[in-house]
Design a protein around this motif. Structure first.
Motif, short mmCIF file in Angstrom:
data_model
loop_
_atom_site.label_atom_id
_atom_site.label_comp_id
_atom_site.label_asym_id
_atom_site.label_seq_id
_atom_site.Cartn_x
_atom_site.Cartn_y
_atom_site.Cartn_z
N GLU A 88 40.50 30.23 41.79
CA GLU A 88 40.53 31.62 41.33
C GLU A 88 39.94 32.56 42.79
OE1 GLU A 88 38.84 34.30 37.87
OE2 GLU A 88 37.39 32.36 38.57
N LYS A 343 33.55 40.16 40.03
CA LYS A 343 33.98 39.57 39.55
C LYS A 343 35.26 38.53 38.86
CE LYS A 343 31.03 36.10 36.47
NZ LYS A 343 30.39 36.26 35.86
N ALA A 344 36.15 39.56 38.02
CA ALA A 344 37.48 39.30 37.51
C ALA A 344 37.96 39.28 38.33
CB ALA A 344 37.10 40.85 36.37
N SER A 455 37.30 39.36 25.62
CA SER A 455 36.48 38.68 26.09
C SER A 455 36.12 38.73 27.61
CB SER A 455 36.81 37.81 25.34
OG SER A 455 38.28 37.12 26.73
N GLU A 456 35.56 37.99 28.61
CA GLU A 456 35.06 38.26 29.97
C GLU A 456 36.28 37.29 30.06
OE1 GLU A 456 32.65 35.88 33.40
OE2 GLU A 456 31.40 37.32 31.92
N ALA A 457 37.24 36.24 29.51
CA ALA A 457 38.09 36.07 30.13
C ALA A 457 39.28 36.85 30.63
CB ALA A 457 38.87 34.06 29.25
N GLU A 458 39.73 37.37 28.73
CA GLU A 458 40.63 38.68 28.16
C GLU A 458 40.91 39.54 29.82
OE1 GLU A 458 42.74 40.67 25.26
OE2 GLU A 458 41.06 40.07 24.91
N SER A 460 38.66 39.91 32.66
CA SER A 460 39.47 39.10 33.79
C SER A 460 41.26 39.09 34.05
CB SER A 460 38.87 37.53 34.39
OG SER A 460 39.46 37.41 35.24
N SER A 461 41.30 38.63 33.25
CA SER A 461 42.91 38.28 33.08
C SER A 461 43.71 39.65 33.39
CB SER A 461 43.55 38.01 31.95
OG SER A 461 45.15 37.39 32.08
N LYS A 464 43.28 41.92 37.01
CA LYS A 464 44.15 41.32 37.86
C LYS A 464 45.79 41.32 37.78
CE LYS A 464 40.60 36.64 38.38
NZ LYS A 464 41.41 35.23 38.13
#
Length: 506
Positions: A88, A343-344, A455-458, A460-461, A464
């Motif tokens: 990442e 961060k994302a 969510s944080e992961a979602e 971020s996706s 990006k």
């Protein structure tokens, strides 16, 4: 006797032959010497541009034209990604593919023929008064040179007006290298330091719009000319805009050298992000947006806005909510950090972050969220050693120039708002090799700022994917809006895939 009488003639012939051979030998030696030591001008054309070209020194003040391949202000090289970085982090620090584009400022024969007369003009003069902050002034100076070229007039070194917001009384020569400015443009327009005595008594024409022509012997004063010139000009004039923006407008040595010091102090420690946050009080007054700092701070801005309605830039009939949903509001520090935009996109928590811009409205509170997410936030004030910034106290243009220099050398740049600094950085980073420039998609992000179900992961996706094609890749200006400036999108007018020889010819 016949034999003895011919011997002196033979000796005489041999003697002259030896002299002839000696002279021929000396000529050959000189020829070899010249071929092994070409003239300096020939070497200049053959040698590759340095990674960080030298700046003008006092001894360079002459009438020799500037070699364009060496005159652009260049950044420090981008850092290679270290082997222990995560996938990442590698993706975050990776530079975009420049697709082989290089500067190409090859002017047409017609343009160069006309230059012979225009560059020697001594009868018609253009005086310009430029307004606003540093980057707004730079745009107007670029326009001024092009207008002088169109009118076939000599240009007087631009006057920097004292802005009601910035209150900076700096003169052109205190920010920009005047000698370099003149020499870089000497083949395009004649630039003079002041009006000649023959024109001091002339009655000038004062205007805010560019006239169709300027009478011989006339003086035209243009003021308040921001955005008055069309962005869709003939190709030669587009190239001239790039020549002014990226080559002629060089900061004076003291400012450039101090900015370089700050950049190196960051660079030596590893890659860094430049974050241009527009959080000053005037930004919130002009934009019509809420600060994100609570009712008390918003009430201060509202009162200023009501007492000085002329400061609100545009869209007077829109509410704050409408502006925000339309993507017209800058990201505040809370949004940049707490909604984890940087961060994302994959920035490590330990990353160095250079915060460009003035003192934020709200002080430390405005930056709390950013510092909590990225503790290694620094400013020019933190990088400076004792006394280094003393000459530039209360000089906003010089301070903005230092931010510009440090930001240009960053591995990644993210502006919280487009603005003049963001546009200038986008174009300059493209021109020097398409350095990574993340352009926030304000309108696209608005819907996700307040959605707590993601969510944080979602998140971020989503971020990006949203910004995949907005990270400094080559963008064709002709595919943009007609108001897009070539100094923001230098492809294709000022950059092409076979440009280095063209650049050397100009």
């Amino acid at each position: 006797m016949p034999y003895s009488s011919s011997r002196p003639r033979s000796y005489l012939f041999v003697f002259f032959l030896l002299i002839l051979l000696s002279l021929l030998g000396l000529s050959l030696l000189r020829l070899v010497s010249v071929s092994q030591n070409p003239s300096p001008s020939f070497l200049t054309l053959l040698s590759p541009p340095p990674s960080h070209p030298p700046f003008a020194s006092p001894s360079s003040k002459n009438h020799e034209p500037v070699v364009l391949s060496r005159s652009a202000t260049m950044p420090l090289p981008a850092h290679p990604v270290s082997g222990n970085a995560t996938a990442e982090e590698v993706e975050f620090w990776a530079q975009p593919d420049g697709e082989g584009y290089k500067p190409c400022l090859d002017f047409t024969i017609q343009y160069r023929k006309a230059s012979a007369k225009i560059s020697k003009e001594k009868q018609k003069f253009l005086v310009v008064v430029v307004l606003g902050g540093l980057n707004q002034q730079k745009i107007q100076i670029v326009d001024a040179v092009v207008i002088a070229r169109i009118l076939e007039a000599a240009l007087v070194v631009p006057v920097l007006a004292v802005d009601q917001i910035w209150e900076d009384e700096s003169e052109f020569s205190e920010i920009f290298d005047v000698d370099h400015f003149k020499r870089t443009l000497q083949a395009d327009v004649r630039v003079v330091s002041s009006l000649p005595s023959t024109h001091l008594g002339s009655k000038p024409t004062i205007n805010t719009q560019m006239p169709d022509n300027l009478n011989r012997g006339g003086v035209l004063i243009l003021q308040g000319m921001y955005s008055k010139l069309s962005k869709n000009l003939p190709l030669d004039l587009q190239k001239l805009r790039c020549k002014v923006a990226f080559h002629a407008l060089r900061f004076v040595s003291p400012i450039q050298e101090l900015g370089d010091k700050f950049a190196r102090r960051l660079w030596i420690k590893g890659p860094y992000i430049a974050l241009h946050l527009r959080l000053e009080k005037d930004v919130w007054v002009r934009s019509g947006c809420l600060t994100g700092l609570g009712p008390e701070h918003d009430d201060i801005i509202r009162k200023i806005r009501e007492s000085q309605p002329q400061l609100l830039t545009d869209r007077l009939n829109m509410t704050n909510t409408q502006r925000r949903l339309a993507g017209l509001c800058p990201l505040n520090a809370l949004q940049v950090a707490s909604c984890i935009l940087i961060k994302a996109l994959g920035a490590p928590r330990t990353a160095q972050v250079y915060r460009a811009g003035g003192e934020p409205f709200g002080g430390a509170q405005a930056l709390q969220g950013l510092v909590e997410e990225f503790p290694n936030v620094v400013t020019k004030e933190m990088l400076a050693r004792e006394g280094e910034l003393s000459p530039y106290i209360n000089r906003s243009s010089a301070m903005a120039a230092l931010d510009y220099i440090v930001s240009l050398s960053s591995d990644v740049l993210l502006p919280s708002n487009g603005g003049n600094m963001g546009s200038a950085m986008q174009g300059h980073r493209a021109y020097v090799g398409h350095r990574k420039f993340v352009k926030p998609n304000h309108r696209g992000m608005v819907g996700f700022f307040e959605d707590t179900s993601i969510s944080e992961a979602e998140f971020s996706s989503i971020m990006k994917k949203m910004h995949r094609r907005h990270q400094g890749q080559p963008e064709n200006r002709t595919n943009k809006r007609s108001s897009s400036d070539v100094t923001t999108y230098p492809v294709p007018e000022c950059m092409c895939r076979h440009g280095i020889r063209s650049l050397l010819r100009s």
